[in-house]
Design an enzyme around this catalytic site. Structure first.
Site, short mmCIF file in Angstrom:
data_model
loop_
_atom_site.label_atom_id
_atom_site.label_comp_id
_atom_site.label_asym_id
_atom_site.label_seq_id
_atom_site.Cartn_x
_atom_site.Cartn_y
_atom_site.Cartn_z
N PRO A 147 40.66 39.88 26.11
CA PRO A 147 39.48 39.02 26.08
C PRO A 147 38.88 38.85 27.47
O PRO A 147 39.60 38.90 28.48
CB PRO A 147 40.03 37.68 25.57
CG PRO A 147 41.48 37.69 25.94
CD PRO A 147 41.91 39.13 25.84
N ASP A 148 37.55 38.68 27.52
CA ASP A 148 36.95 38.31 28.80
C ASP A 148 37.20 36.83 29.03
O ASP A 148 37.92 36.18 28.27
CB ASP A 148 35.46 38.68 28.83
CG ASP A 148 34.63 37.91 27.82
OD1 ASP A 148 35.11 36.89 27.27
OD2 ASP A 148 33.47 38.31 27.57
N PHE A 149 36.62 36.29 30.07
CA PHE A 149 36.91 34.90 30.41
C PHE A 149 36.01 33.91 29.68
O PHE A 149 36.48 32.86 29.24
CB PHE A 149 36.78 34.69 31.93
CG PHE A 149 37.95 35.21 32.70
CD1 PHE A 149 39.05 34.43 32.95
CD2 PHE A 149 37.97 36.52 33.16
CE1 PHE A 149 40.15 34.91 33.65
CE2 PHE A 149 39.04 37.02 33.86
CZ PHE A 149 40.14 36.21 34.11
N ARG A 150 34.74 34.22 29.52
CA ARG A 150 33.77 33.18 29.18
C ARG A 150 33.05 33.33 27.85
O ARG A 150 32.30 32.43 27.48
CB ARG A 150 32.73 33.07 30.30
CG ARG A 150 33.33 32.70 31.65
CD ARG A 150 32.25 32.55 32.72
NE ARG A 150 32.81 32.26 34.03
CZ ARG A 150 33.17 31.05 34.45
NH1 ARG A 150 33.00 30.01 33.67
NH2 ARG A 150 33.67 30.88 35.66
N ASN A 168 38.28 43.21 37.11
CA ASN A 168 39.33 42.97 36.13
C ASN A 168 40.70 42.84 36.79
O ASN A 168 41.00 43.53 37.77
CB ASN A 168 39.34 44.09 35.09
CG ASN A 168 38.00 44.19 34.36
OD1 ASN A 168 37.35 43.19 34.11
ND2 ASN A 168 37.59 45.41 34.06
N ASP A 197 43.66 43.23 35.11
CA ASP A 197 44.68 43.74 34.18
C ASP A 197 45.41 44.98 34.65
O ASP A 197 46.33 45.45 33.97
CB ASP A 197 44.04 44.03 32.83
CG ASP A 197 42.74 44.82 32.95
OD1 ASP A 197 42.74 45.87 33.64
OD2 ASP A 197 41.72 44.39 32.38
N HIS A 223 39.20 40.75 42.26
CA HIS A 223 39.90 39.50 41.92
C HIS A 223 41.41 39.69 41.90
O HIS A 223 42.13 38.84 41.36
CB HIS A 223 39.42 38.98 40.56
CG HIS A 223 37.99 38.54 40.56
ND1 HIS A 223 37.24 38.39 39.42
CD2 HIS A 223 37.16 38.21 41.59
CE1 HIS A 223 36.02 37.99 39.73
NE2 HIS A 223 35.94 37.89 41.03
N CYS A 263 54.86 35.52 47.43
CA CYS A 263 55.25 34.11 47.44
C CYS A 263 54.12 33.29 48.04
O CYS A 263 53.66 33.59 49.15
CB CYS A 263 56.54 33.91 48.24
SG CYS A 263 57.00 32.17 48.45
#
Length: 216
Positions: A38-41, A112, A114, A131, A139
């Site tokens: 799924p996309d985000f929005r 993306n 993923d 992103h 960490c």
């Protein structure tokens, strides 16, 4: 036509070993929704509309560092679902790999997270994940680099696993996905300046999502 060899920020625009690589891909969410991610929005189907099971104060909290520090199990549960290997690269990812194999791909910029570009066989030097993605892990307190496979094993083991990993490295560990409040990778800005401002570049492959590449 002759190409301008002048550097941007001290980095050569056209590495001498890549004289024919002139295609820059700008990839967005549509590349991955075709794989079932799924996309985000998008209303109803987007990730932010389907996080009720995590009992978040608001959907974006799952990608906020402060919330991750307080309740890491929510993000870890989502990461377990999205971890590379669950979804397969799409025809678009394989086409981008073909561009590389034909010696035409200069860079693939993707929003993306993923890691499907890596799964498709696109070399890391040809891909810029604006992103971040699951290819590396760090960490958040010490900056120590952690093998992604070790993080995945800890997440799969549940609370006992990620707590032991936290104790080992001196803080919580997450994939190098950009959370709200974190800056984009320096490599993104360096290569965007180098690749996108040069003459003779061919850019394309915008995603089918309503949101342009780079938006989250």
């Amino acid at each position: 036509r002759p190409r301008d060899p002048s550097p941007v920020g001290g980095v050569p625009l056209h590495p001498p070993d890549d004289p024919l690589r002139d295609v820059v891909v700008m990839g967005g969410a549509g590349m991955s929704t075709a794989a079932g991610i799924p996309d985000f929005r998008s209303p109803g189907t987007g990730l932010y509309d389907n996080l009720q099971k995590y009992d978040l104060p608001h959907p974006q909290a799952i990608f906020e560092l402060d919330y991750f520090r307080q309740r890491p199990e929510a993000f870890y549960a989502l990461a377990r679902e999205l971890w590379p290997g669950t979804y397969a690269p799409t025809a678009t990812h394989l086409f981008i790999r073909l561009l590389h194999e034909k010696g035409r791909l200069l860079r693939c910029f993707t929003q993306n997270i993923d890691s499907l570009e890596s799964a498709a066989g696109i070399p890391p030097e040809r891909c810029v994940a604006a992103h971040g993605n699951f290819d590396t892990a760090t960490c958040i307190d010490t900056g120590a680099k952690v093998p992604p496979a070790e993080l995945k094993a800890a997440i799969d083991a549940g609370a006992e696993g990620w707590q032991a990993l936290r104790d080992k490295y001196g803080g919580l560990v997450k994939p190098d996905i950009i959370f709200f409040g974190e800056g984009l990778p320096k490599r993104f800005f360096d290569l965007a300046n180098q690749d996108l401002r040069a003459p003779g570049r061919t850019s394309g492959l915008r995603s089918g999502s309503r949101h342009p590449p780079g938006a989250r």
